[in-house]
Design a protein around this motif. Structure first.
Motif, PDB file in Angstrom:
ATOM      1  N   UNK A   1      19.453  21.851  42.322  1.00  0.00           N
ATOM      2  CA  UNK A   1      18.324  21.287  41.593  1.00  0.00           C
ATOM      3  C   UNK A   1      17.442  20.423  42.479  1.00  0.00           C
ATOM      4  N   UNK A   2      17.554  20.582  43.792  1.00  0.00           N
ATOM      5  CA  UNK A   2      16.754  19.817  44.731  1.00  0.00           C
ATOM      6  C   UNK A   2      15.890  20.762  45.558  1.00  0.00           C
ATOM      7  N   UNK A   3      14.598  20.410  45.688  1.00  0.00           N
ATOM      8  CA  UNK A   3      13.719  21.170  46.567  1.00  0.00           C
ATOM      9  C   UNK A   3      14.064  20.833  48.022  1.00  0.00           C
ATOM     10  N   UNK A   4      13.434  21.534  48.938  1.00  0.00           N
ATOM     11  CA  UNK A   4      13.663  21.257  50.362  1.00  0.00           C
ATOM     12  C   UNK A   4      13.326  19.811  50.702  1.00  0.00           C
ATOM     13  N   UNK A   5      12.217  19.303  50.166  1.00  0.00           N
ATOM     14  CA  UNK A   5      11.831  17.918  50.435  1.00  0.00           C
ATOM     15  C   UNK A   5      12.868  16.951  49.878  1.00  0.00           C
ATOM     16  N   UNK A   6      13.339  17.199  48.684  1.00  0.00           N
ATOM     17  CA  UNK A   6      14.364  16.325  48.098  1.00  0.00           C
ATOM     18  C   UNK A   6      15.632  16.330  48.946  1.00  0.00           C
TER      19      UNK A   6
END
Length: 142
Positions: A40-45
């Motif tokens: 549930x995390x994007x690359x940025x996260x």
């Protein structure tokens, strides 16, 4: 459905702060807003969570959503927060129990990644919404 191999590559590139690898993967069509490996995390996260400064910088330059929120509910154990972080969250009227949809900025603050938090603020991250992030961001700049 995203390619799990590409997601794993992105995770590896971020963990190693491999800017060239990140650029190459994005050039090949990898979507910056893909959530990585069911996290549930994007690359940025993911880069923020891992305190991967070069990766964060690169992903912002490539157009990653600096106001993205994850899709998880996190129970915050106040006993595990350092005093500074706990004080900041209490000043912001955070209830200390459940945090729904952490933003990239909130994640950086929660992880005490102040350099990244300031980078996000300088890049235009929204500090005006829910949980009074403006108070938190002012505390970081001190």
């Amino acid at each position: 459905m995203a390619d799990k191999n590409k997601e794993q590559q992105m995770v590896s590139f971020i963990q190693n702060d491999d800017v060239k690898g990140i650029n190459s993967l994005i050039d090949s069509g990898f979507n910056l807003e893909t959530t990585l490996l069911n996290s549930n995390m994007t690359s940025l996260m993911f880069a923020v969570a891992n305190n991967s400064l070069k990766s964060v910088e690169t992903l912002i330059k490539l157009g990653a959503n600096i106001n993205a929120k994850d899709k998880t509910i996190i129970n915050i154990d106040e006993k595990k927060l350092d005093k500074k972080t706990l004080d900041i969250f209490k000043k912001s009227n955070f209830d200390g129990k459940i945090c729904e949809g952490l933003s990239v900025l909130e994640l950086s603050i929660l992880k005490n990644h102040n350099t990244i938090a300031n980078m996000l603020i300088d890049s235009g991250a929204d500090i005006s919404y829910k949980r009074k992030i403006k108070i938190i961001s002012e505390s970081i700049k001190d």
